[in-house]
Design a protein around this motif. Structure first.
Motif, PDB file in Angstrom:
ATOM      1  N   HIS A  22       4.522  10.244  -7.906  1.00  0.00           N
ATOM      2  CA  HIS A  22       4.930  11.705  -6.411  1.00  0.00           C
ATOM      3  C   HIS A  22       5.986  12.258  -6.156  1.00  0.00           C
ATOM      4  N   VAL A  23       6.462  13.797  -6.902  1.00  0.00           N
ATOM      5  CA  VAL A  23       7.283  14.048  -6.432  1.00  0.00           C
ATOM      6  C   VAL A  23       7.305  15.491  -5.356  1.00  0.00           C
ATOM      7  N   ALA A  24       8.242  15.890  -4.954  1.00  0.00           N
ATOM      8  CA  ALA A  24       8.190  16.747  -4.005  1.00  0.00           C
ATOM      9  C   ALA A  24       9.632  17.271  -4.174  1.00  0.00           C
ATOM     10  N   SER A  25       9.842  18.504  -3.877  1.00  0.00           N
ATOM     11  CA  SER A  25      10.809  19.088  -3.868  1.00  0.00           C
ATOM     12  C   SER A  25      11.784  19.823  -2.824  1.00  0.00           C
ATOM     13  N   THR A  26      13.199  19.793  -2.954  1.00  0.00           N
ATOM     14  CA  THR A  26      13.797  20.144  -1.490  1.00  0.00           C
ATOM     15  C   THR A  26      13.605  21.708  -1.225  1.00  0.00           C
ATOM     16  N   LEU A  27      12.928  22.406  -1.922  1.00  0.00           N
ATOM     17  CA  LEU A  27      12.535  23.953  -1.998  1.00  0.00           C
ATOM     18  C   LEU A  27      11.134  23.785  -1.836  1.00  0.00           C
ATOM     19  N   PRO A  40      13.118  16.190 -17.260  1.00  0.00           N
ATOM     20  CA  PRO A  40      11.556  15.944 -17.676  1.00  0.00           C
ATOM     21  C   PRO A  40      11.827  14.556 -18.005  1.00  0.00           C
ATOM     22  N   ARG A  41      12.823  13.555 -18.278  1.00  0.00           N
ATOM     23  CA  ARG A  41      12.946  12.442 -19.384  1.00  0.00           C
ATOM     24  C   ARG A  41      13.065  11.708 -17.503  1.00  0.00           C
ATOM     25  N   GLU A  42      13.816  11.990 -16.969  1.00  0.00           N
ATOM     26  CA  GLU A  42      13.219  11.304 -15.152  1.00  0.00           C
ATOM     27  C   GLU A  42      12.363  11.093 -15.033  1.00  0.00           C
ATOM     28  N   LEU A  43      11.622  12.320 -15.382  1.00  0.00           N
ATOM     29  CA  LEU A  43       9.834  12.481 -14.540  1.00  0.00           C
ATOM     30  C   LEU A  43       9.130  11.754 -15.506  1.00  0.00           C
ATOM     31  N   GLY A  44       9.079  11.303 -16.688  1.00  0.00           N
ATOM     32  CA  GLY A  44       9.172  10.621 -17.792  1.00  0.00           C
ATOM     33  C   GLY A  44       9.013   8.758 -17.179  1.00  0.00           C
ATOM     34  N   LEU A  45      10.147   8.340 -17.422  1.00  0.00           N
ATOM     35  CA  LEU A  45      10.761   7.225 -16.473  1.00  0.00           C
ATOM     36  C   LEU A  45      10.263   7.317 -15.377  1.00  0.00           C
ATOM     37  N   TYR A  46       9.951   7.453 -14.325  1.00  0.00           N
ATOM     38  CA  TYR A  46       9.592   7.522 -13.059  1.00  0.00           C
ATOM     39  C   TYR A  46       7.711   7.316 -12.922  1.00  0.00           C
ATOM     40  N   GLU A  47       6.738   7.614 -14.008  1.00  0.00           N
ATOM     41  CA  GLU A  47       6.014   7.770 -14.618  1.00  0.00           C
ATOM     42  C   GLU A  47       5.204   6.299 -15.205  1.00  0.00           C
ATOM     43  N   ARG A  48       6.580   6.462 -16.180  1.00  0.00           N
ATOM     44  CA  ARG A  48       5.993   4.536 -16.500  1.00  0.00           C
ATOM     45  C   ARG A  48       6.430   3.837 -15.154  1.00  0.00           C
ATOM     46  N   GLY A  76      -1.451  13.676   0.352  1.00  0.00           N
ATOM     47  CA  GLY A  76      -2.350  13.185  -1.628  1.00  0.00           C
ATOM     48  C   GLY A  76      -1.570  12.133  -1.094  1.00  0.00           C
ATOM     49  N   ALA A  77      -0.165  11.985  -1.576  1.00  0.00           N
ATOM     50  CA  ALA A  77       0.090  10.318  -2.651  1.00  0.00           C
ATOM     51  C   ALA A  77      -0.759   8.871  -0.780  1.00  0.00           C
ATOM     52  N   LYS A  78      -0.799   9.409   0.034  1.00  0.00           N
ATOM     53  CA  LYS A  78      -1.981   8.664   0.744  1.00  0.00           C
ATOM     54  C   LYS A  78      -3.009   8.469   0.614  1.00  0.00           C
ATOM     55  N   ASN A  79      -3.793   9.609   0.052  1.00  0.00           N
ATOM     56  CA  ASN A  79      -4.911   9.297  -0.459  1.00  0.00           C
ATOM     57  C   ASN A  79      -5.554   9.050  -1.665  1.00  0.00           C
ATOM     58  N   GLY A  80      -4.647   8.529  -2.614  1.00  0.00           N
ATOM     59  CA  GLY A  80      -4.713   8.475  -4.126  1.00  0.00           C
ATOM     60  C   GLY A  80      -4.826   9.636  -5.267  1.00  0.00           C
ATOM     61  N   ILE A  81      -4.232  10.908  -4.457  1.00  0.00           N
ATOM     62  CA  ILE A  81      -4.363  12.546  -4.554  1.00  0.00           C
ATOM     63  C   ILE A  81      -2.375  12.436  -5.421  1.00  0.00           C
ATOM     64  N   ILE A  82      -2.628  13.052  -6.300  1.00  0.00           N
ATOM     65  CA  ILE A  82      -1.632  13.605  -6.920  1.00  0.00           C
ATOM     66  C   ILE A  82      -1.242  15.072  -6.792  1.00  0.00           C
ATOM     67  N   TYR A  83      -0.493  15.694  -5.499  1.00  0.00           N
ATOM     68  CA  TYR A  83      -0.280  17.170  -5.136  1.00  0.00           C
ATOM     69  C   TYR A  83       0.874  17.671  -6.198  1.00  0.00           C
ATOM     70  N   PRO A 120       0.586  -1.058  -0.011  1.00  0.00           N
ATOM     71  CA  PRO A 120      -0.207  -0.025   0.562  1.00  0.00           C
ATOM     72  C   PRO A 120       0.535   1.371  -0.074  1.00  0.00           C
ATOM     73  N   THR A 121       2.215   1.213   0.290  1.00  0.00           N
ATOM     74  CA  THR A 121       2.696   2.236   0.467  1.00  0.00           C
ATOM     75  C   THR A 121       3.547   3.139  -1.255  1.00  0.00           C
ATOM     76  N   LYS A 122       3.378   4.228  -0.941  1.00  0.00           N
ATOM     77  CA  LYS A 122       3.446   5.167  -2.021  1.00  0.00           C
ATOM     78  C   LYS A 122       5.070   6.102  -2.104  1.00  0.00           C
ATOM     79  N   ILE A 123       5.426   5.752  -3.267  1.00  0.00           N
ATOM     80  CA  ILE A 123       6.631   6.589  -3.152  1.00  0.00           C
ATOM     81  C   ILE A 123       6.763   7.753  -3.757  1.00  0.00           C
ATOM     82  N   ILE A 124       6.766   8.841  -3.127  1.00  0.00           N
ATOM     83  CA  ILE A 124       7.479  10.134  -3.405  1.00  0.00           C
ATOM     84  C   ILE A 124       9.002   9.757  -3.485  1.00  0.00           C
ATOM     85  N   VAL A 125       9.030  10.809  -4.739  1.00  0.00           N
ATOM     86  CA  VAL A 125      10.587  11.185  -4.949  1.00  0.00           C
ATOM     87  C   VAL A 125      11.026  12.853  -4.404  1.00  0.00           C
TER      88      VAL A 125
END
Length: 225
Positions: free
Chosen positions: A111-116, A98-106, A128-135, A86-91
């Motif tokens: 779910h992605v977060a910025s250090t900023l 953009p190519r990296e994000l494309g690979l993640y989606e594949r 959002g990730a826990k509840n199936g929502i992409i924020y 049931p665990t969702k991954i956030i990078v």
């Protein structure tokens, strides 16, 4: 002893358990403090990607937050290790190609977060990730806006090209690649040229930087299916 009030389903939506793994101890501890202020329980910390798969299987947190610079991190393999959980991954990262994000989606890592990001943005991403929502925070949304301008090239790499790319990313020369794979130097050079063309990279340095996100080792996939 006082009676503990049970948590309602609606209240449960706004709480989460999380496993945090980044390459920096101070960052891990800082994230732990910030997240627990937002009612997110940190149930594990790690500085290395190697044990994460097994640790997540044991603890099964709602969310696994992994830093891009984590030693041994390979997102596709991690996605396979956790796909039935049931665990969702956030990078978590400072910038994203953009190519990296494309690979993640594949591999259904969406779910992605910025250090900023602000604390509020980070908490929203996690809940959002826990509840199936992409924020997507403003910074993350800007990175995704560029994704359609780049070809998702991983599916066009042949098994042999994947092998060549893996060796090149380890610093091997065309001559060494040829020796290891028992092919001619000319063939190794041809594979390298095709990889460069398919990935849209120009230099070996760019190719090496993208290799962790483009290289899929078929043995590793077989071991984690």
């Amino acid at each position: 002893m006082g009676h503990e009030r049970s948590v309602t389903p609606e209240e449960a939506r706004w709480k989460a358990t999380i496993f945090v793994a980044t390459p920096q101890e101070l960052l891990n501890q800082g994230l732990k403090r910030v997240l627990e202020e937002g009612d997110i329980q940190v149930i594990g910390l790690s500085l290395d990607a190697t044990p994460i798969g097994e640790m997540v299987k044991k603890t099964q947190p709602d969310v696994l937050l992994v830093g891009r610079g984590l030693p041994g991190l390979h997102i596709p393999i991690l996605a396979l290790q956790t796909k039935n959980l049931p665990t969702k991954i956030i990078v978590l990262g400072s910038t994203f190609d953009p190519r990296e994000l494309g690979l993640y989606e594949r591999f259904d890592v969406r779910h992605v977060a910025s250090t900023l990001d602000t604390q509020e943005d980070l908490v929203r991403t996690i809940l959002g990730a826990k509840n199936g929502i992409i924020y997507k925070s403003p910074r993350v949304a800007s990175a995704y806006a560029l994704i359609d301008k780049h070809e998702h090239t991983i599916e066009t790499l042949t098994p042999r090209e994947a092998e060549v790319l893996a060796l090149l990313s380890l610093g091997h020369t065309n001559l060494e690649v040829a020796g290891i794979l028992r092919i001619s130097v000319k063939t190794a050079e041809t594979h390298r040229s095709r990889i460069l063309g398919k990935t849209g990279t120009i230099t070996r340095a760019e190719l090496t930087a993208m290799a962790p996100f483009l290289t899929i080792t078929y043995e590793a996939f077989a071991n984690n299916k």
